[in-house]
Scaffold this motif. Structure first.
Motif, PDB file in Angstrom:
ATOM      1  N   PRO A  45       0.464   1.618 -11.742  1.00 28.55           N
ATOM      2  CA  PRO A  45       1.466   0.799 -12.426  1.00 28.55           C
ATOM      3  C   PRO A  45       2.108  -0.202 -11.467  1.00 28.55           C
ATOM      4  N   GLU A  46       2.445  -1.356 -11.972  1.00 31.19           N
ATOM      5  CA  GLU A  46       3.117  -2.428 -11.228  1.00 31.19           C
ATOM      6  C   GLU A  46       2.218  -3.115 -10.198  1.00 31.19           C
ATOM      7  N   TRP A  47       0.939  -2.758 -10.153  1.00 36.42           N
ATOM      8  CA  TRP A  47      -0.011  -3.432  -9.277  1.00 36.42           C
ATOM      9  C   TRP A  47      -1.000  -4.215 -10.129  1.00 36.42           C
ATOM     10  N   GLN A  48      -1.313  -5.445  -9.728  1.00 36.37           N
ATOM     11  CA  GLN A  48      -2.262  -6.278 -10.436  1.00 36.37           C
ATOM     12  C   GLN A  48      -3.519  -6.454  -9.591  1.00 36.37           C
ATOM     13  N   ARG A  49      -4.672  -6.496 -10.261  1.00 35.82           N
ATOM     14  CA  ARG A  49      -5.964  -6.720  -9.595  1.00 35.82           C
ATOM     15  C   ARG A  49      -6.136  -5.741  -8.420  1.00 35.82           C
ATOM     16  N   THR A  50      -5.787  -4.505  -8.702  1.00 35.77           N
ATOM     17  CA  THR A  50      -5.751  -3.485  -7.653  1.00 35.77           C
ATOM     18  C   THR A  50      -6.347  -2.192  -8.176  1.00 35.77           C
ATOM     19  N   ARG A  51      -7.056  -1.496  -7.294  1.00 34.10           N
ATOM     20  CA  ARG A  51      -7.511  -0.146  -7.596  1.00 34.10           C
ATOM     21  C   ARG A  51      -7.295   0.726  -6.363  1.00 34.10           C
ATOM     22  N   ALA A  52      -7.214   2.053  -6.589  1.00 32.76           N
ATOM     23  CA  ALA A  52      -6.872   2.952  -5.499  1.00 32.76           C
ATOM     24  C   ALA A  52      -7.630   4.262  -5.624  1.00 32.76           C
TER      25      ALA A  52
END
Length: 270
Positions: A45-52
Motif C-alpha cells: 500500500p502507498e507504493w506505486q510501480r513497486t513490488r516487494a
C-alpha cells in the motif's frame, strides 16, 4: 567498486525439476535466491510501480524483532508515504539501479548502489525512482524501543566511503563496515556490511541474544546454523532467531560479503 546481487525474478521453465535449498526451522530460515520469483511478490500500500519480496516478518518460533523486504521500484515509481507506522524505524540499502531518491524532512538524497539511509521513527520521508532503470534495495523495519535521554538521528551515506574495522587477530581478512554508530545508545539496531576474504572464517559458534537478517551481497560460503552446515551464495537470505549457534567460512574465489541486521543496546524486558 563492489557489486551487489539483486534477483532476476521471472519464473523457471516447466522443464526444471522441483529442487532447491530453502529451509525453515525454529532456529533459522534460509531463502535462496532461486525462490525469489514473480509469483511470490507482494504489492505494498502507498507504493506505486513497486513490488516487494517479504523476507522476514515476526513469527512464532522465528526472528521477532524486525521485518525485512527486498524491494524493486520501476522508473517513475515510489511512495510519498512509505511507512504506515510512526513508531517504526527503517534502514534502506540500495543494491542496483536507480538512483533511489530518498527525501527526509524535505531534504533529498540520491542513493546509488551501496548507498544507505537510516530513518528514525516519526520522521517524514519519501522514496522515488527518477532513474531509467529499476531500483532494487533492502528495506529493514523495526519497532523502535525508546530510551530516555537518547534520540537517534538520520544517517545517510555509502558503505564504500566507510573504513571497515578489522576483526582482532584476522590480519584484516574478516572486517566489518558499520553504517550506524556502534557506541551510541540512541540506536537499538545496527546494520553492517561484513566482508570475508577467501578462506577466512568465523572460527567459533556465535551464540547470542541478537537476531539477524542476513542478505548475501557477493560471493559464496558455508554457514554453520544450529546443527547444520548450509551452503549459501550471493542473493540468498538468512533469518536467524536469538541464540541460534552460527559460524561460517568464505568459499572463494571472490570475497564473501553480506548485509547484516541485529538488534542491540536494550535491556531484556520481562
Amino acid at each position: 567498486m563492489s557489486r551487489y546481487y539483486s534477483p532476476e525474478a521471472g519464473l523457471p521453465p516447466q522443464t526444471e525439476l522441483l529442487t532447491g535449498r530453502a529451509v525453515v526451522t525454529e532456529a533459522y530460515t534460509v531463502i535462496p535466491r532461486g525462490v525469489l520469483r514473480d509469483i511470490v511478490v507482494s504489492v505494498l500500500p502507498e507504493w506505486q510501480r513497486t513490488r516487494a519480496w517479504i523476507l522476514n516478518r515476526p513469527v512464532a518460533g522465528g526472528a521477532t524483532t524486525f521485518a525485512q523486504y527486498l524491494v524493486e521500484v520501476a522508473p517513475g515509481g515510489g511512495s510519498r508515504a512509505p511507512e504506515p507506522q510512526q513508531h517504526v524505524e527503517s534502514f534502506v540499502f540500495v543494491l542496483d539501479g536507480g538512483p533511489l531518491a530518498v527525501t527526509i524532512d524535505g531534504e533529498r538524497h540520491e542513493l546509488g548502489p551501496g548507498g544507505f539511509a537510516y530513518l528514525p521513527p516519526e520522521r517524514i520521508w519519501e522514496a522515488a525512482n527518477d532513474g531509467a532503470e529499476p531500483a532494487r534495495f533492502q528495506w529493514i523495519r523495526k519497532a523502535y524501543e525508546p530510551l530516555a535521554g537518547h534520540t537517534p538521528a538520520v544517517v545517510v551515506g555509502h558503505e564504500g566511503a566507510i573504513e571497515p574495522a578489522a576483526m582482532p587477530g584476522t590480519d584484516n581478512k574478516w572486517r566489518t563496515t558499520r553504517m550506524l554508530p556502534a557506541d551510541d545508545l540512541a540506536y537499538d539496531m545496527h546494520v553492517n556490511v561484513v566482508t570475508f576474504e577467501p578462506g577466512a572464517s568465523i572460527p567459533f559458534a556465535e551464540t547470542h541474544v541478537m537476531e539477524h537478517g542476513l542478505y548475501i551481497l557477493e560471493g559464496k560460503g558455508v554457514y554453520r546454523l544450529n546443527e547444520d552446515w548450509v551452503e549459501v551464495q550471493e542473493g540468498d537470505y538468512l533469518s536467524l532467531r536469538a541464540f541460534c549457534p552460527q559460524a561460517c567460512y568464505a568459499g572463494g574465489p571472490s570475497n564473501f560479503r553480506y548485509l547484516l541486521y541485529k538488534d542491540v543496546n536494550r535491556q531484556v524486558l520481562l
